[in-house]
Design a protein around this motif. Structure first.
Motif, PDB file in Angstrom:
ATOM      1  N   ALA A  30       0.880  -1.170   0.000  1.00 11.88           N
ATOM      2  CA  ALA A  30       0.000   0.000   0.000  1.00 11.88           C
ATOM      3  C   ALA A  30       0.910   1.211   0.000  1.00 11.88           C
ATOM      4  O   ALA A  30       1.938   1.227   0.687  1.00 11.88           O
ATOM      5  CB  ALA A  30      -0.892   0.013   1.241  1.00 11.88           C
ATOM      6  N   SER A  31       0.563   2.208  -0.783  1.00 16.34           N
ATOM      7  CA  SER A  31       1.333   3.445  -0.763  1.00 16.34           C
ATOM      8  C   SER A  31       0.361   4.598  -0.880  1.00 16.34           C
ATOM      9  O   SER A  31      -0.778   4.435  -1.311  1.00 16.34           O
ATOM     10  CB  SER A  31       2.361   3.474  -1.891  1.00 16.34           C
ATOM     11  OG  SER A  31       1.735   3.440  -3.147  1.00 16.34           O
ATOM     12  N   PHE A  32       0.839   5.764  -0.460  1.00 14.75           N
ATOM     13  CA  PHE A  32       0.029   6.952  -0.667  1.00 14.75           C
ATOM     14  C   PHE A  32       0.928   8.095  -1.091  1.00 14.75           C
ATOM     15  O   PHE A  32       2.133   8.121  -0.807  1.00 14.75           O
ATOM     16  CB  PHE A  32      -0.817   7.311   0.560  1.00 14.75           C
ATOM     17  CG  PHE A  32      -0.049   7.782   1.756  1.00 14.75           C
ATOM     18  CD1 PHE A  32       0.323   9.111   1.891  1.00 14.75           C
ATOM     19  CD2 PHE A  32       0.281   6.897   2.761  1.00 14.75           C
ATOM     20  CE1 PHE A  32       1.025   9.548   3.002  1.00 14.75           C
ATOM     21  CE2 PHE A  32       0.973   7.319   3.880  1.00 14.75           C
ATOM     22  CZ  PHE A  32       1.357   8.652   3.992  1.00 14.75           C
ATOM     23  N   PHE A  33       0.316   9.023  -1.816  1.00 15.97           N
ATOM     24  CA  PHE A  33       1.024  10.180  -2.340  1.00 15.97           C
ATOM     25  C   PHE A  33       0.191  11.418  -2.055  1.00 15.97           C
ATOM     26  O   PHE A  33      -1.009  11.444  -2.328  1.00 15.97           O
ATOM     27  CB  PHE A  33       1.248  10.020  -3.846  1.00 15.97           C
ATOM     28  CG  PHE A  33       1.966  11.171  -4.476  1.00 15.97           C
ATOM     29  CD1 PHE A  33       3.329  11.324  -4.308  1.00 15.97           C
ATOM     30  CD2 PHE A  33       1.273  12.099  -5.229  1.00 15.97           C
ATOM     31  CE1 PHE A  33       3.999  12.400  -4.885  1.00 15.97           C
ATOM     32  CE2 PHE A  33       1.928  13.167  -5.804  1.00 15.97           C
ATOM     33  CZ  PHE A  33       3.297  13.324  -5.639  1.00 15.97           C
ATOM     34  N   SER A  34       0.844  12.419  -1.495  1.00 19.60           N
ATOM     35  CA  SER A  34       0.200  13.684  -1.170  1.00 19.60           C
ATOM     36  C   SER A  34       0.973  14.785  -1.883  1.00 19.60           C
ATOM     37  O   SER A  34       2.138  15.031  -1.571  1.00 19.60           O
ATOM     38  CB  SER A  34       0.242  13.901   0.345  1.00 19.60           C
ATOM     39  OG  SER A  34      -0.041  15.245   0.666  1.00 19.60           O
ATOM     40  N   LYS A 132     -12.461   0.531  -8.139  1.00 19.13           N
ATOM     41  CA  LYS A 132     -12.212  -0.310  -9.313  1.00 19.13           C
ATOM     42  C   LYS A 132     -10.854  -0.973  -9.119  1.00 19.13           C
ATOM     43  O   LYS A 132      -9.884  -0.311  -8.757  1.00 19.13           O
ATOM     44  CB  LYS A 132     -12.149   0.537 -10.586  1.00 19.13           C
ATOM     45  CG  LYS A 132     -13.489   0.959 -11.103  1.00 19.13           C
ATOM     46  CD  LYS A 132     -13.988  -0.080 -12.058  1.00 19.13           C
ATOM     47  CE  LYS A 132     -15.231   0.453 -12.764  1.00 19.13           C
ATOM     48  NZ  LYS A 132     -16.137  -0.601 -13.090  1.00 19.13           N
ATOM     49  N   VAL A 133     -10.787  -2.265  -9.362  1.00 16.84           N
ATOM     50  CA  VAL A 133      -9.551  -3.021  -9.209  1.00 16.84           C
ATOM     51  C   VAL A 133      -9.251  -3.728 -10.521  1.00 16.84           C
ATOM     52  O   VAL A 133     -10.128  -4.351 -11.116  1.00 16.84           O
ATOM     53  CB  VAL A 133      -9.675  -4.065  -8.068  1.00 16.84           C
ATOM     54  CG1 VAL A 133      -8.437  -4.932  -7.987  1.00 16.84           C
ATOM     55  CG2 VAL A 133      -9.940  -3.369  -6.736  1.00 16.84           C
ATOM     56  N   ASN A 134      -8.010  -3.606 -10.970  1.00 19.44           N
ATOM     57  CA  ASN A 134      -7.560  -4.360 -12.140  1.00 19.44           C
ATOM     58  C   ASN A 134      -6.951  -5.653 -11.646  1.00 19.44           C
ATOM     59  O   ASN A 134      -6.034  -5.632 -10.812  1.00 19.44           O
ATOM     60  CB  ASN A 134      -6.516  -3.554 -12.935  1.00 19.44           C
ATOM     61  CG  ASN A 134      -7.114  -2.320 -13.541  1.00 19.44           C
ATOM     62  OD1 ASN A 134      -8.203  -2.347 -14.101  1.00 19.44           O
ATOM     63  ND2 ASN A 134      -6.422  -1.203 -13.414  1.00 19.44           N
ATOM     64  N   LEU A 147      -6.092   2.050  -7.580  1.00 21.51           N
ATOM     65  CA  LEU A 147      -5.657   3.414  -7.341  1.00 21.51           C
ATOM     66  C   LEU A 147      -6.909   4.228  -7.058  1.00 21.51           C
ATOM     67  O   LEU A 147      -7.861   4.203  -7.847  1.00 21.51           O
ATOM     68  CB  LEU A 147      -4.938   3.953  -8.584  1.00 21.51           C
ATOM     69  CG  LEU A 147      -4.523   5.409  -8.582  1.00 21.51           C
ATOM     70  CD1 LEU A 147      -3.385   5.633  -7.598  1.00 21.51           C
ATOM     71  CD2 LEU A 147      -4.096   5.841  -9.981  1.00 21.51           C
ATOM     72  N   PHE A 148      -6.935   4.926  -5.897  1.00 20.81           N
ATOM     73  CA  PHE A 148      -8.130   5.680  -5.531  1.00 20.81           C
ATOM     74  C   PHE A 148      -7.775   6.800  -4.563  1.00 20.81           C
ATOM     75  O   PHE A 148      -6.757   6.718  -3.865  1.00 20.81           O
ATOM     76  CB  PHE A 148      -9.197   4.752  -4.925  1.00 20.81           C
ATOM     77  CG  PHE A 148      -8.730   3.980  -3.737  1.00 20.81           C
ATOM     78  CD1 PHE A 148      -8.924   4.461  -2.451  1.00 20.81           C
ATOM     79  CD2 PHE A 148      -8.087   2.755  -3.901  1.00 20.81           C
ATOM     80  CE1 PHE A 148      -8.489   3.743  -1.352  1.00 20.81           C
ATOM     81  CE2 PHE A 148      -7.650   2.027  -2.805  1.00 20.81           C
ATOM     82  CZ  PHE A 148      -7.852   2.519  -1.521  1.00 20.81           C
ATOM     83  N   PRO A 149      -8.603   7.827  -4.486  1.00 25.17           N
ATOM     84  CA  PRO A 149      -8.335   8.928  -3.558  1.00 25.17           C
ATOM     85  C   PRO A 149      -9.012   8.698  -2.204  1.00 25.17           C
ATOM     86  O   PRO A 149     -10.040   8.037  -2.113  1.00 25.17           O
ATOM     87  CB  PRO A 149      -8.977  10.126  -4.260  1.00 25.17           C
ATOM     88  CG  PRO A 149     -10.142   9.521  -4.980  1.00 25.17           C
ATOM     89  CD  PRO A 149      -9.688   8.145  -5.415  1.00 25.17           C
ATOM     90  N   VAL A 173      -4.097   6.816  -3.060  1.00 29.09           N
ATOM     91  CA  VAL A 173      -3.720   5.525  -2.480  1.00 29.09           C
ATOM     92  C   VAL A 173      -3.555   4.498  -3.602  1.00 29.09           C
ATOM     93  O   VAL A 173      -4.389   4.418  -4.508  1.00 29.09           O
ATOM     94  CB  VAL A 173      -4.794   5.038  -1.481  1.00 29.09           C
ATOM     95  CG1 VAL A 173      -4.436   3.664  -0.931  1.00 29.09           C
ATOM     96  CG2 VAL A 173      -4.969   6.047  -0.360  1.00 29.09           C
ATOM     97  N   THR A 174      -2.486   3.723  -3.532  1.00 23.82           N
ATOM     98  CA  THR A 174      -2.236   2.642  -4.478  1.00 23.82           C
ATOM     99  C   THR A 174      -2.088   1.344  -3.700  1.00 23.82           C
ATOM    100  O   THR A 174      -1.343   1.292  -2.715  1.00 23.82           O
ATOM    101  CB  THR A 174      -0.952   2.905  -5.291  1.00 23.82           C
ATOM    102  OG1 THR A 174      -1.060   4.164  -5.939  1.00 23.82           O
ATOM    103  CG2 THR A 174      -0.725   1.820  -6.323  1.00 23.82           C
TER     104      THR A 174
END
Length: 186
Positions: A30-34, A132-134, A147-149, A173-174
C-alpha cells in the motif's frame, strides 16, 4: 474397488477445489502520495495482509500503520505521532466484496476488472468506499491493483493550519496484491 478409488479421488479433487476458494497475500503493498505546494509526501507499506474468497467475493485487508516508510524520518515521525496516532490506532482495515463476481473466473487466465465495495477503517473512523480493481489471473495466481483517492478529514485526521500548505487534503492511495491459493493447515 475401482469405484472406491474413483470416489476417493473425486472427494480429494472436490476438497482441493474448495480449499482453493480462498487466496492470500501476506506481503501486499500500500502506498500513498500527497501533492502540495511546498513538498510532496510519499510513503509505502510492504506488509499488507489480504485474503479473498473467490466463491463469495468477500475481501479483507489489514495493515499496521507504523509499517509505512517515508523518504524522511521526520515525516514518518509526524505521520505516526501527530496525524495517524499509530499507538492509539495501530491498524487500517478494509472489509468488502467484489460486486461483479459473476464476471470473474479464476480458472481462466486473463485480465479482469473488479468493482469492490466495502468499509475502510483508518484512525478509528470507518467510511464506505467503492473501488475499481484491475486483476490479472496467471497460472493460479491473482494479481490485483487499485488506485483511488481518500480525503484526510473523512478519517478524523486534523491538519494544523501551519501545515496546510505541506499536506494535501486528498491523498492518492495505491494497492497491489499477489494472491496465492491459501493452504489449509491440518
Amino acid at each position: 474397488m475401482k469405484r472406491a478409488v474413483l470416489v476417493i479421488a473425486f472427494i480429494g479433487l472436490v476438497s482441493n477445489i474448495f480449499a482453493q476458494s480462498k487466496y492470500i497475500d501476506r506481503a501486499g503493498s500500500a502506498s500513498f502520495f500527497s501533492a502540495s505546494l511546498v513538498e510532496d509526501i510519499e510513503a509505502k507499506n510492504n506488509q499488507v495482509v489480504s485474503i479473498i474468497d473467490i466463491e463469495s467475493g468477500e475481501l479483507v485487508a489489514s495493515m499496521l500503520m507504523k509499517s509505512f516508510n517515508f523518504r524522511k524520518a521526520l515525516m514518518q515521525e509526524h505521520f505516526n505521532e501527530n496525524y495517524i496516532e499509530s499507538d492509539k490506532f495501530p491498524k487500517a482495515t478494509f472489509k468488502g466484496r467484489i460486486t461483479n463476481l459473476s464476471e470473474f473466473d479464476v480458472t481462466k487466465d486473463g485480465k479482469y476488472s473488479w468493482d469492490i465495495s466495502g468499509d475502510i477503517t483508518i484512525h478509528g473512523e470507518t467510511k464506505s468506499i467503492s473501488v475499481k480493481v484491475n486483476a490479472l489471473v496467471d497460472k493460479g495466481t491473482i494479481k490485483a491493483e487499485a488506485l483511488f483517492p481518500l480525503v484526510v478529514k473523512d478519517f478524523g485526521i486534523e491538519i494544523p493550519r501551519l501545515a496546510r500548505n505541506n499536506i494535501a487534503e486528498e491523498v492518492e492511495v495505491t494497492l497491489s496484491f499477489r494472491y496465492l491459493p491459501m493452504q489449509d493447515k491440518k
